[in-house]
Design a protein around this motif. Structure first.
Motif, PDB file in Angstrom:
ATOM      1  N   UNK A  98     -14.886 -73.522   6.474  1.00  0.00           N
ATOM      2  CA  UNK A  98     -13.586 -74.124   7.729  1.00  0.00           C
ATOM      3  C   UNK A  98     -12.757 -74.110   7.349  1.00  0.00           C
ATOM      4  N   UNK A  99     -12.081 -73.251   7.913  1.00  0.00           N
ATOM      5  CA  UNK A  99     -10.479 -72.951   8.427  1.00  0.00           C
ATOM      6  C   UNK A  99      -9.729 -73.381   9.122  1.00  0.00           C
ATOM      7  N   UNK A 100      -9.107 -74.738   9.318  1.00  0.00           N
ATOM      8  CA  UNK A 100      -7.799 -74.685  10.166  1.00  0.00           C
ATOM      9  C   UNK A 100      -6.054 -74.560   9.937  1.00  0.00           C
ATOM     10  N   UNK A 101      -5.731 -74.082  10.715  1.00  0.00           N
ATOM     11  CA  UNK A 101      -4.201 -73.789  11.272  1.00  0.00           C
ATOM     12  C   UNK A 101      -3.830 -74.730  12.170  1.00  0.00           C
ATOM     13  N   UNK A 102      -2.898 -75.675  12.148  1.00  0.00           N
ATOM     14  CA  UNK A 102      -2.093 -75.932  12.381  1.00  0.00           C
ATOM     15  C   UNK A 102      -0.486 -75.948  12.652  1.00  0.00           C
ATOM     16  N   UNK A 103       0.292 -76.061  13.589  1.00  0.00           N
ATOM     17  CA  UNK A 103       1.704 -75.899  13.710  1.00  0.00           C
ATOM     18  C   UNK A 103       2.057 -77.610  13.653  1.00  0.00           C
ATOM     19  N   UNK A 104       3.209 -77.799  12.946  1.00  0.00           N
ATOM     20  CA  UNK A 104       3.685 -79.330  13.426  1.00  0.00           C
ATOM     21  C   UNK A 104       5.182 -78.899  13.660  1.00  0.00           C
ATOM     22  N   UNK A 105       5.891 -79.439  14.180  1.00  0.00           N
ATOM     23  CA  UNK A 105       7.037 -80.016  14.833  1.00  0.00           C
ATOM     24  C   UNK A 105       7.501 -80.372  13.929  1.00  0.00           C
ATOM     25  N   UNK A 106       9.253 -80.188  13.990  1.00  0.00           N
ATOM     26  CA  UNK A 106       9.735 -80.197  12.755  1.00  0.00           C
ATOM     27  C   UNK A 106      10.868 -81.514  12.859  1.00  0.00           C
ATOM     28  N   UNK A 107      11.194 -82.471  12.434  1.00  0.00           N
ATOM     29  CA  UNK A 107      12.246 -83.595  12.387  1.00  0.00           C
ATOM     30  C   UNK A 107      13.466 -83.628  12.254  1.00  0.00           C
ATOM     31  N   UNK A 108      13.259 -82.078  11.240  1.00  0.00           N
ATOM     32  CA  UNK A 108      15.167 -81.829  10.299  1.00  0.00           C
ATOM     33  C   UNK A 108      15.890 -81.832  12.027  1.00  0.00           C
TER      34      UNK A 108
END
Length: 263
Positions: free
Chosen positions: A253-263
């Protein structure tokens, strides 16, 4: 108070009426002004909320096609082992009109001794001179449609930091394994009473902070996921004990996600 009452009674009727109306208007204004101010404040807040509404951070396949077009199947392991040539898959990220910065996150199980790298890529019909590694993208619903992407492995690789590697057992049959038991990532993946097989515990990686390079609003960032082989059959890591004939039903299983930067 008595003096005010006497003064009021001594006034002519028309003066009394004028005074009462003046008092009522003053009271009305005192009531309506706070209400108007409150409505005005709420209206400004609503306007600000609409203006500053966060952008969606979307991750999709190449050409920003639906994510269903991003799939990792039909990987020719025998060819990879014999030639050392990796396979590639293209995906896209939209950082919205405000082009917010973000992180990429990769997770994968370790049944098959693959390695994974991510590169920032350029779509060749937009820019590029054809140098570096060229990857073809085919959408599932139109195999004849081909878009080419390119990247330079020496320049465009995205730094990935492993979050839960087991330092006490970094190479088991050619693969780095994930920590188990008390590890935070393990606890978020499995329940306390679970007893997963060692290769079923996923490794988690996070990228460096990515600044969008869209040329104009509404464009997308493009990336290539490289799927490589962790070694050769002659490696002394026990890798020679892994082969397609024996392990032809193994899956990962391969999972790719994108997460918002809070910087």
């Amino acid at each position: 108070m008595k003096k005010l009452k006497q003064y009021f009674l001594q006034l002519k009727m028309i003066r009394r009426v004028e005074l009462v109306l003046s008092i009522l208007c003053t009271v009305f204004l005192l009531v309506i002004f706070p209400a108007f101010a409150w409505f005005s404040y709420v209206n400004r807040m609503e306007t600000m909320t609409k203006i500053k509404e966060p952008d969606n951070l979307d991750i999709k396949a190449g050409n920003f096609d639906q994510i269903i077009n991003f799939e990792i199947r039909d990987v020719d392991i025998e060819k990879m082992v014999e030639t050392g040539v990796s396979e590639y898959r293209v995906f896209s990220v939209s950082a919205g009109d405000y082009m917010i910065s973000y992180y990429l996150q990769l997770a994968h199980t370790t049944n098959i001794p693959f390695t994974y790298k991510i590169y920032r890529a350029t779509r060749l019909d937009e820019a590029g001179d054809g140098s570096g590694v060229t990857v073809q993208y085919h959408p599932l619903d139109n195999a004849d449609a081909v878009t080419e992407y390119q990247f330079d492995p020496a320049v465009d690789e995205i730094t990935l930091t492993l979050k839960n590697g087991d330092a006490s057992n970094e190479s088991h049959f050619g693969r780095t394994l994930a920590m188990r038991g008390e590890d935070t990532y393990y606890k978020r993946t499995y329940a306390e009473n679970d007893d997963p097989e060692i290769y079923a515990v996923p490794l988690y990686y996070e990228s460096e902070r990515i600044i969008p390079t869209q040329k104009e609003k509404g464009d997308h960032d493009y990336f290539v996921l490289e799927i490589g082989w962790a070694g050769s059959p002659s490696d002394e890591t026990g890798f020679k004990e892994w082969n397609k004939a024996v392990n032809n039903k193994e899956t990962d299983i391969v999972l790719l996600t994108a997460s918002r930067s809070t910087n």
